[in-house]
Design an enzyme around this catalytic site. Sequence first.
Site, PDB file in Angstrom:
ATOM      1  N   HIS A 145      -6.978   0.673   5.447  1.00 19.90           N
ATOM      2  CA  HIS A 145      -6.367   1.559   4.259  1.00 19.90           C
ATOM      3  C   HIS A 145      -6.742   1.750   3.150  1.00 19.90           C
ATOM      4  O   HIS A 145      -7.429   0.772   2.715  1.00 19.90           O
ATOM      5  CB  HIS A 145      -5.249   0.733   4.895  1.00 19.90           C
ATOM      6  N   ASP A 173      -5.773   1.491   0.056  1.00 19.08           N
ATOM      7  CA  ASP A 173      -5.882   0.830  -1.311  1.00 19.08           C
ATOM      8  C   ASP A 173      -6.543  -0.740  -0.796  1.00 19.08           C
ATOM      9  O   ASP A 173      -6.327  -0.958  -2.164  1.00 19.08           O
ATOM     10  CB  ASP A 173      -4.185   0.167  -1.333  1.00 19.08           C
ATOM     11  N   HIS A 174      -7.274  -0.753   0.074  1.00 16.91           N
ATOM     12  CA  HIS A 174      -8.028  -1.601  -0.086  1.00 16.91           C
ATOM     13  C   HIS A 174      -9.870  -1.649   0.038  1.00 16.91           C
ATOM     14  O   HIS A 174     -10.128  -2.635  -0.249  1.00 16.91           O
ATOM     15  CB  HIS A 174      -7.739  -2.872   1.638  1.00 16.91           C
ATOM     16  N   HIS A 208       0.004  -8.621  -2.175  1.00 19.97           N
ATOM     17  CA  HIS A 208       0.146  -7.813  -1.604  1.00 19.97           C
ATOM     18  C   HIS A 208       2.053  -7.214  -2.014  1.00 19.97           C
ATOM     19  O   HIS A 208       2.134  -7.437  -1.553  1.00 19.97           O
ATOM     20  CB  HIS A 208       0.074  -8.026  -0.398  1.00 19.97           C
TER      21      HIS A 208
END
Lengths: 312, 312
Positions: free
Chosen positions: B64, B66-67, B267
């Site tokens: 993903h 954002d990672h 997170h």
Amino acid sequence: MELKVVFLGTSGSMPTPERNLPSIALRRGRELFLFDVGEGTQRQLLKAGMGFKQKMYILITHLHLDHVSGLPGIIHTLSLLQRKAPLMVFGPPGTLEYVRSTIRRVGNLPFKVVVKEVSAGVVLRGPDYTVYAAWADHSCPCLAYAFVEDERPGRFYPERARALGVPEGPLWKKLQSGKPVILTTGKVVKPEDVCGPKRPGRKVVYSGDTRPCDSVVRLAEGADVLIHDSTFGEDMADRALEDGHSTASQAAEVAKKAGVLKLYLTHISPRYRDATPLLEEAVKVFPFTTLAEDLMEVDVKFRETPVGEECT
Amino acid sequence: MELKVVFLGTSGSMPTPERNLPSIALRRGRELFLFDVGEGTQRQLLKAGMGFKQKMYILITHLHLDHVSGLPGIIHTLSLLQRKAPLMVFGPPGTLEYVRSTIRRVGNLPFKVVVKEVSAGVVLRGPDYTVYAAWADHSCPCLAYAFVEDERPGRFYPERARALGVPEGPLWKKLQSGKPVILTTGKVVKPEDVCGPKRPGRKVVYSGDTRPCDSVVRLAEGADVLIHDSTFGEDMADRALEDGHSTASQAAEVAKKAGVLKLYLTHISPRYRDATPLLEEAVKVFPFTTLAEDLMEVDVKFRETPVGEECT
């Protein structure tokens, strides 16, 4: 209407603890223009308290990664925020392919991304402003951008209106907005009868990455704010030439030639943890110079005085 | 040898002014392990005063954006820094394609990027540590990682060595490092004659994005530090389940079941500008819980006490 420049990232090539990668925000009323979107731009926007706007335009100078690496994150976040309004992205040839590969990575978007690959000339015409581009002189195709407001009506003189028999109220407003009025006597009064000469709008120019060049001088002519590549000091003039950048004093020369009101030095090489020497070199050439810092805000005021005089 | 966890980014999905996108740095001696590399990771590394190491490993939990959105910037900067040493990147299937597309964007690199797509099991064996992975339970294939040091020799007891006639000096050192020695008398002294039982190395586990799940419980068993997804509070338990995340108290349940020493919640959804309520929910279940903040540093100490007791 407020016109504000916010420096979101003022470093060149790589970030430092103090300076993020390149991005300059220009906010005018409810519209937001982002010139370049280096990695971390979305967070800088949040830190500046600006967030994302429905009317948002991204204008990319060139496709070197440090100027565009924040685009995937912005598109990803806008997607999570369920944006509906289209996002406009302008940039040199190659922008479409970059945006396409970014969108593939993010997945299905709830909004459209409209990409316009542009060249020198008019990039975008708004209701009362125009964005122009000119080719800068970098190691790859790189655009400089000018945001230019339309001329404003001249200053309104109430005593002239009264002398011509125009009653205070809606008719004054009409004249102030540049339209003629007809009095009950049948007499026509034109704006120029009661107003001074038209006044310039505001002009903000961003050079992108560039060696000093005439096309940017022309684009920046008479600007209120010129934001110019100032990667190196005089100690690195050879390197600046080789890599397609400017020294601080070269940026100042451009500002002087273009007759701008104020110059802001940006794209500072990470080698200068203290960039004061760059500022010192520039002010010797052009005194109205500021060293841009991250999250610095500049209110661009309307000027009443002729070009070349300090008024903000 | 110092083992330090530095939280480079503790937000989920999108950044906030206070929290960057996900990345956890683990520094052990001269080696640096980056677990996930959200946008802005390179700048956070600089802010943490860590910079880039020759021995650097990037371990991606899932793809993903954002990672992983900070990977292009890291590779770009390492290229500008003229890195020569290879960069190792581990991640689930799909990592190779992502890294390839990133490299295409950056251009020719002066160093090699070695990508290893991994699954549950041993990911990396170092001279005196092993990195393991387990499948987490997210909305896409997502790995949790455990960094586990080898067992250390037991505590050395000088009085036992003296009693057995081992003279102080190099022979003591040899015994301390776990090797037997032969005295001038011909007598053999084994490490276990002068040392206590072997002592555990340190263990740090990062869950990645995940619902609470048994595989992460097993991976985290007896860890010194568990860093766990804690995207939501109990108010959003349904959303957590739907999106493949954990609530703070679910993270605490995992920590409790796994018998870890300390739990760090990370997170954190951007909806919680003040995430104290998440911490409050977690400590009700597992008292040794800390809410991770950006740039927070944790020195992971060797433990002398049995698992389950507070010793750092």
